[in-house]
Write an enzyme that holds these catalytic residues in place. Structure first.
Site, PDB file in Angstrom:
ATOM      1  N   TYR A  90      -6.057   6.732   3.627  1.00  0.00           N
ATOM      2  CA  TYR A  90      -6.608   5.846   2.954  1.00  0.00           C
ATOM      3  C   TYR A  90      -5.433   4.887   3.288  1.00  0.00           C
ATOM      4  O   TYR A  90      -6.293   3.615   3.497  1.00  0.00           O
ATOM      5  CB  TYR A  90      -5.811   6.176   1.127  1.00  0.00           C
ATOM      6  CG  TYR A  90      -5.673   4.483   0.710  1.00  0.00           C
ATOM      7  CD1 TYR A  90      -7.511   4.427  -0.010  1.00  0.00           C
ATOM      8  CD2 TYR A  90      -4.580   4.336   0.425  1.00  0.00           C
ATOM      9  CE1 TYR A  90      -6.570   3.049  -0.338  1.00  0.00           C
ATOM     10  CE2 TYR A  90      -4.332   3.663  -0.118  1.00  0.00           C
ATOM     11  CZ  TYR A  90      -5.386   2.853  -0.664  1.00  0.00           C
ATOM     12  OH  TYR A  90      -5.291   1.562  -0.986  1.00  0.00           O
ATOM     13  N   ASP A  95      -9.110   5.554  -2.228  1.00  0.00           N
ATOM     14  CA  ASP A  95      -8.540   5.869  -3.402  1.00  0.00           C
ATOM     15  C   ASP A  95      -9.094   7.090  -4.288  1.00  0.00           C
ATOM     16  O   ASP A  95     -10.180   7.002  -4.535  1.00  0.00           O
ATOM     17  CB  ASP A  95      -7.680   4.665  -3.418  1.00  0.00           C
ATOM     18  CG  ASP A  95      -7.972   4.577  -4.144  1.00  0.00           C
ATOM     19  OD1 ASP A  95      -9.333   3.877  -4.459  1.00  0.00           O
ATOM     20  OD2 ASP A  95      -7.301   3.329  -5.193  1.00  0.00           O
ATOM     21  N   GLU A 147       0.613  -1.091  -0.072  1.00  0.00           N
ATOM     22  CA  GLU A 147       0.083   0.106   0.170  1.00  0.00           C
ATOM     23  C   GLU A 147       1.088   0.968  -0.026  1.00  0.00           C
ATOM     24  O   GLU A 147       0.355   2.469  -0.363  1.00  0.00           O
ATOM     25  CB  GLU A 147      -1.275  -0.250   0.797  1.00  0.00           C
ATOM     26  CG  GLU A 147      -2.514  -1.135   1.042  1.00  0.00           C
ATOM     27  CD  GLU A 147      -3.201  -0.911   0.110  1.00  0.00           C
ATOM     28  OE1 GLU A 147      -2.900   0.141  -0.597  1.00  0.00           O
ATOM     29  OE2 GLU A 147      -4.137  -1.608  -0.252  1.00  0.00           O
TER      30      GLU A 147
END
Length: 354
Positions: free
Chosen positions: A123, A141, A40
């Site tokens: 996020y 996102d 991520e």
DNA sequence: TAGACGTGGTA
DNA sequence: TTACCAAGTCT
């Protein structure tokens, strides 16, 4: 709506190195939180294709978060070189240290716990909580923003419309399979609900999409106008000593390319005002012009005049060090600096016969 | 809060 | 070629 989307995800999900497929997930197999977090952070503002080789490299070098926490920062920066947004790498290391020392080597399993760690924002905390720990957090996102803005035909421009969109995401997120739901929304945005020419005929949500009903899904998301990119100028100096080493130095920890390695340069200024001459070289030498390189950053374009000199110098300059050209690949050189060095020494980054 | 912060791919 | 974009965060 969730049933359609999750059924679509079961059939059409992307296979990714850090991902546990929905079938395995249904059998209770959870992904490794370290892998999810690492992917991520790498994926922030970065494409899947660019991330894949870096993800493999990092797992090979540092198989666990404890390994990463124990690694020298320079090694992490060198491994990250080329991926961009280098504050992510600095924060990645800080986050690994925090997990190792403050959390017993185990990632927090809540959105709030994750959110408090370096480099983890709205996020990433929601994404790791949902994907790694199956928490029903609202994951939004750029992909999800596009999907939501089209589903609801949201005319208000980003980023102001984010809170409204996030409310929609929260309301849509199911208690059952929230991790798969988040990944499904992102896969949908990446493969079907694309910025240009979305494949609406294949979309599992096409029966409830207001943008499609208006016959112009590409109109969304509406974004604020961007500003023009300024140009900056400078000069860069590639010094080669008799032992075949070039002069490098470390940039300061904060700001642009913070903590990364560079060749000596002048300041980067808005005008070609005479501040880009060989008088600003790290030492006097027979500097030869090698032309210029252009590199485009997010917020400005940089034009660097490149100079090269072969020197008799072998002593250690201060600050800086002499690095053998054969070892440049192991340095924390950002792409702009690889361009500069290649301009002066065209084969600098080609493999060496050994 | 708006600007700083990289890079490579695509149309 | 120019413009936009890609799983954002920090200050």
């Amino acid at each position: 709506m969730n049933r359609n989307l999750l059924a679509w995800y079961d059939r059409h999900h992307r296979e990714l190195p850090w991902r546990v497929s929905p079938g395995a997930s249904a059998r209770g197999l959870r992904p490794d939180p370290y892998h999810i977090w690492l992917s991520e952070v790498m994926l922030q503002q970065t494409t899947v294709q660019a991330v894949k080789p870096y993800f493999d490299k990092f797992l090979g070098l540092w198989p666990t978060v404890a390994d990463l926490a124990a690694a020298p920062t320079e090694d992490v920066m060198a491994a990250w070189a080329g991926l961009g947004y280098y504050a992510r790498a600095r924060n990645l290391k800080k986050c690994a240290e925090a997990v190792a020392t403050d959390h017993g080597g185990v990632f927090p399993d809540t959105e709030a716990g994750l959110r408090s760690l370096p480099g983890i924002g709205d996020y990433t905390s929601a994404a790791v909580a949902a994907i790694a720990f199956n928490r029903p957090s609202a994951v939004m996102d750029g992909n999800v923003e596009r999907v939501i803005s089209r589903l609801y035909a949201i005319d208000a421009p980003l980023p102001g419309s984010k809170p409204e969109m996030k409310r929609h995401v929260a309301e849509l997120t199911p208690q059952d399979r929230p991790g798969d739901f988040a990944q499904a929304m992102m896969d949908l945005g990446a493969t079907i609900c694309t910025p240009k020419r979305p494949a609406c005929a294949l979309c599992p949500l096409n029966d409830r999409c207001l943008a499609l009903a208006e016959h112009d899904p590409e109109r969304f998301p509406v974004k604020a106008a961007k500003k023009e990119k300024p140009v900056r100028f400078g000069a860069a100096f590639v010094a080669v000593n008799p032992e075949g080493a070039i002069l490098l130095r470390r940039r300061v920890e904060s700001g642009l390319l913070g903590g990364m390695t560079e060749v000596p340069t002048t300041a980067w200024t808005a005008r070609l005002d005479g501040g880009q001459t060989i008088e600003h070289a790290p030492f006097p030498a027979r500097w030869e012009s090698c032309g210029t390189i252009v590199h485009v950053f997010t917020h400005f374009e940089l034009r660097l005049s490149v100079f090269r000199a072969v020197t008799a110098e072998v002593g250690l300059p201060d600050p800086g060090w002499w690095e053998p050209v054969t070892n440049l690949h192991a340095q924390a050189l950002p792409t702009v600096m690889k361009k500069v060095i290649t301009q002066a020494i065209p084969r600098a980054f080609e493999p060496h016969p050994s």
